[in-house]
Design an enzyme around this catalytic site. Structure first.
Site, PDB file in Angstrom:
ATOM      1  N   ASN A  13       0.872  -1.178   0.000  1.00  0.00           N
ATOM      2  CA  ASN A  13       0.000   0.000   0.000  1.00  0.00           C
ATOM      3  C   ASN A  13       0.904   1.221   0.000  1.00  0.00           C
ATOM      4  OD1 ASN A  13      -1.874   2.008   0.425  1.00  0.00           O
ATOM      5  ND2 ASN A  13      -2.135   1.566   2.603  1.00  0.00           N
ATOM      6  N   TRP A  14       0.941   1.880  -1.143  1.00  0.00           N
ATOM      7  CA  TRP A  14       1.880   2.998  -1.273  1.00  0.00           C
ATOM      8  C   TRP A  14       1.388   4.289  -0.635  1.00  0.00           C
ATOM      9  CZ3 TRP A  14       3.752   2.797  -7.104  1.00  0.00           C
ATOM     10  CH2 TRP A  14       4.574   1.676  -7.252  1.00  0.00           C
ATOM     11  N   LYS A  15       0.122   4.335  -0.247  1.00  0.00           N
ATOM     12  CA  LYS A  15      -0.453   5.573   0.311  1.00  0.00           C
ATOM     13  C   LYS A  15      -0.208   6.719  -0.687  1.00  0.00           C
ATOM     14  CE  LYS A  15       0.531   3.627   4.783  1.00  0.00           C
ATOM     15  NZ  LYS A  15       0.239   3.734   6.174  1.00  0.00           N
ATOM     16  N   HIS A  98      -9.462   1.477   5.035  1.00  0.00           N
ATOM     17  CA  HIS A  98      -8.151   1.586   5.687  1.00  0.00           C
ATOM     18  C   HIS A  98      -8.297   2.514   6.893  1.00  0.00           C
ATOM     19  CE1 HIS A  98      -3.972   2.679   6.388  1.00  0.00           C
ATOM     20  NE2 HIS A  98      -3.651   1.570   5.739  1.00  0.00           N
ATOM     21  N   GLU A 100      -6.594   4.874   7.912  1.00  0.00           N
ATOM     22  CA  GLU A 100      -6.382   6.304   7.625  1.00  0.00           C
ATOM     23  C   GLU A 100      -7.647   6.921   7.035  1.00  0.00           C
ATOM     24  OE1 GLU A 100      -2.695   5.751   5.476  1.00  0.00           O
ATOM     25  OE2 GLU A 100      -1.750   5.210   7.370  1.00  0.00           O
ATOM     26  N   GLU A 170      -5.672  -4.881  10.611  1.00  0.00           N
ATOM     27  CA  GLU A 170      -4.605  -3.899  10.797  1.00  0.00           C
ATOM     28  C   GLU A 170      -4.838  -3.140  12.097  1.00  0.00           C
ATOM     29  OE1 GLU A 170      -2.541  -2.860   6.899  1.00  0.00           O
ATOM     30  OE2 GLU A 170      -4.208  -1.491   7.107  1.00  0.00           O
ATOM     31  N   GLY A 176       2.435   2.098  10.729  1.00  0.00           N
ATOM     32  CA  GLY A 176       3.412   3.171  10.586  1.00  0.00           C
ATOM     33  C   GLY A 176       4.125   3.537  11.877  1.00  0.00           C
ATOM     34  N   SER A 216       3.270  -2.355  10.317  1.00  0.00           N
ATOM     35  CA  SER A 216       4.732  -2.389  10.468  1.00  0.00           C
ATOM     36  C   SER A 216       5.343  -3.735  10.078  1.00  0.00           C
ATOM     37  CB  SER A 216       5.141  -1.982  11.892  1.00  0.00           C
ATOM     38  OG  SER A 216       4.752  -0.648  12.145  1.00  0.00           O
ATOM     39  N   GLY A 237       2.686  -1.296   4.274  1.00  0.00           N
ATOM     40  CA  GLY A 237       2.738   0.123   3.929  1.00  0.00           C
ATOM     41  C   GLY A 237       4.165   0.555   3.659  1.00  0.00           C
ATOM     42  N   GLY A 238       4.801   1.145   4.670  1.00  0.00           N
ATOM     43  CA  GLY A 238       6.136   1.735   4.515  1.00  0.00           C
ATOM     44  C   GLY A 238       7.156   0.842   3.813  1.00  0.00           C
TER      45      GLY A 238
END
Ligand code: PEP
Length: 258
Positions: A13-15, A98, A100, A170, A176, A216, A237-238
């Site tokens: 997930n590149w956001k 998600h 966010e 999640e 993150g 993470s 993600g990251g």
């Protein structure tokens, strides 16, 4: 049903990261690195990069998707995007709910449910995200929250559509933050999620449902997480922003553990 019979998915997930140019270079570099992978590789890219990502991924085993969509097919909704537009651009799947989106943009379970149903009607695979906040975890309401999110977000799904939905657990406190749920704790929560899906859709469908973990995930913890019998995939993600670390996660069997 043993874990091996469910679809295994490693999704990035590149956001709000990466331009079209970045995307083309990334997909070109990733393609040979994951060509022999026995899991499904998903990349959830910004809307503007979907077309170029899907063109760059043509003929490979990388599936391209989006990070959000609206619950209607068109209308006066400035800044929103419809599922059929994502399909036209080359998306196969979409992340829905998600944390966010839930916490920064105030999305409700009812809205998320309408999006899940619309995504299926539009021919997209939804990855439905659920998870508790730190406060909810500390007050020992994780199970109640997950049950509510599942029952509301998955309301009124047609029985022939259940097999197309992927679930991602999640925990919000792990996204993150560098804090990962221990594999054993994540496994326990996944069992609870599968039990809840069983109540909603029956045992057979629950056994076949892919439940991914996110929060993470890194090359050094992916293997231990994926070794858990009810963890069928990872939402990253990251660590998906870097080709090398994402390809190490795709090849989690070879990755070093703690
Ligand atoms: C995510 O964005 O879904 C996520 C899990 O992020 P990270 O891996 O950076 O915690």
């Amino acid at each position: 049903m043993p874990n091996g019979q469910r679809q295994h998915v490693i999704a990035g997930n590149w956001k709000m990261y990466k331009t079209i140019q970045d995307t083309e270079a990334y997909v070109k570099e990733l393609t040979p690195l994951v060509a022999d992978s026995d899991v499904s590789v998903f990349l959830s890219v910004p809307f503007t990069a979907i077309r170029s990502a899907s063109e760059a991924a043509k003929g490979s085993n990388i599936h391209i998707g989006a990070q959000n969509m609206n619950d209607v097919t068109e209308g006066a909704f400035t800044g929103e995007i419809a599922g059929r537009m994502l399909v036209e651009a080359g998306a196969n799947f979409v992340i829905i709910g998600h944390s966010e989106r839930r916490h920064i943009f105030g999305e409700s379970d009812a809205f998320i449910n309408r999006k899940v149903r619309r995504s299926l009607d539009d021919g997209l695979i939804p990855i439905l995200c659920i998870g508790e906040t730190l406060e909810q975890r500390d007050s020992e309401s994780t199970e109640a929250i997950l049950k509510e999110q599942l029952s509301q977000s998955l309301a009124d799904i047609q029985s022939d559509q259940t097999s197309k939905i992927l679930i991602a657990y999640e925990p919000v406190w792990a996204i993150g933050t560098g804090k990962t749920a221990t594999p054993e704790h994540a496994q326990e929560v996944h069992v609870f999620i599968r039990e809840t899906i069983k109540e909603l859709w029956g045992e057979d469908n629950a056994d076949k449902t892919t439940i991914m973990y996110g929060g993470s995930v890194k090359p050094n913890n992916a293997r231990h997480l994926m070794e858990q019998p009810d963890i069928d995939g990872l939402l990253v993600g990251g660590a998906s922003l870097n080709v090398e670390s994402f390809s190490h996660i795709v090849h989690y069997q070879n990755a070093l553990t703690h």
